[in-house]
Write an enzyme that holds these catalytic residues in place. Structure first.
Site: not given
Length: 332
Positions: A116, A257, A287
């Site tokens: 990520c 993020h 996500n």
């Protein structure tokens, strides 16, 4: 061919996501959960999931073409392609397939894996190639198809992840728009979030045994990851701001993020950045790992929120564990 050392500017962006969306209500038919449970804990309402025939290369290529077009370039003007991903179509790497798909015949291409944090790590990597004069036009793509590696019986993780891609074009520029950065890693916390190899022994001959297998689904200690993020992300942003000589109140946009709305809110509160300056599209995409920052940036630019000259504090964090921040101004 060598170029004189110059600054960098982000001149184009693009994004892509699979068409099928899965809502929280639909997920409640798969695992014991509900829209209220998911939304209240994560901020996610739906996610885009790739069809079985969908590929990471397709998503990455769509995002890349949009970014190149916005930058006013042709694909054969790209010198370098960096593909930040943890879910390539080919374990040897997918960047070269993207290079072929978009017709970037002059570009060298390779994958970069930092989960990520991949987009932020890729942005800093791209800047070094430009600042040293090696390349002038770099295409950075963040793309992941995490649905391939989710345990759909585990409600702690299956509700979180979606698929998508985002891309930016980074070019040599007279003034340097990447103002500062800070990158960090801590492998002692790898157990908190991973997608690990899981093998079985295979006897090749009487005196030769090897391991052969696949990867287990994503495992995560959500509480530990939350604690890590709300502590380390504000710290790393503050250090990047210090390196950039930028005050927090001069930041136009906080671009994190897109992991969990609670994390976004907690980081913004710690930095004393008002909620109206926080970019969030988590509710629509979930996500998307390395794709989340460039995907959210592309939407904000195309919606007219982010304007040329705006100062953005971006931070990625996740598996590794890795985390980092970059302070940059949009456009030339």
């Amino acid at each position: 061919m060598e170029y004189s050392g110059v600054g960098v500017a982000i001149t184009g962006c693009g994004s892509a996501a699979p068409n099928p969306t899965v809502t929280n209500d639909q997920l409640s038919q798969v695992v014991e959960t509900s829209d209220e449970w998911i939304a209240s804990r994560t901020g996610i309402r739906q996610r885009h999931l790739s069809e079985p025939s969908g590929t990471l290369v397709d998503l990455a290529s769509q995002a890349a073409k949009s970014a190149i077009d916005m930058a006013g370039l042709e694909p054969d003007q790209i010198d370098l392609i960096l593909l930040a991903t943890s879910t390539p179509d080919d374990l040897f790497g997918s960047a070269c397939q993207v290079q072929a798909a978009i017709g970037a015949s002059q570009a060298v291409a390779f994958d970069l894996t930092a989960a990520c944090s991949g987009f932020v790590f890729g942005l800093v990597t791209a800047a070094q190639y430009i600042r040293t004069g090696a390349y002038r036009n770099v295409l950075l793509i963040g793309a992941d198809v995490l649905s391939r590696w989710v345990d759909w019986s585990d409600r702690r993780t299956c509700v979180l992840f979606g698929d998508g891609a985002g891309a930016v074009v980074i070019q040599a520029n007279q003034s340097d728009r990447l103002l500062g950065f800070e990158l960090r890693s801590d492998g002692t916390q790898n157990r908190c979030l991973n997608l690990a190899y899981s093998g079985e022994s295979k006897q090749l001959s009487e005196d030769c045994e090897i391991g052969q297998g696949n990867f287990q689904p994503i495992t995560m200690n959500g509480q530990e990851v939350y604690r890590f993020a709300v502590k380390r992300v504000p710290e790393v942003i503050e250090k990047a701001l210090f390196r950039a000589n930028v005050k927090t109140d001069s930041v136009d946009w906080l671009l994190l993020h897109q992991a969990n709305q609670r994390i976004l809110d907690a980081v913004a509160n710690r930095l004393k950045i008002p909620s109206e300056k926080v970019i969030s599209n988590l509710a629509k995409y979930g996500n998307t790992s390395a794709a989340s920052i460039p995907l959210a940036l592309d939407e904000a630019v195309r919606d007219g929120l982010v304007k040329p000259g705006d100062t953005i504090a971006a931070s990625g964090f996740g598996a590794g564990l890795t985390w980092g921040a970059a302070i940059f101004q949009w456009g030339r």
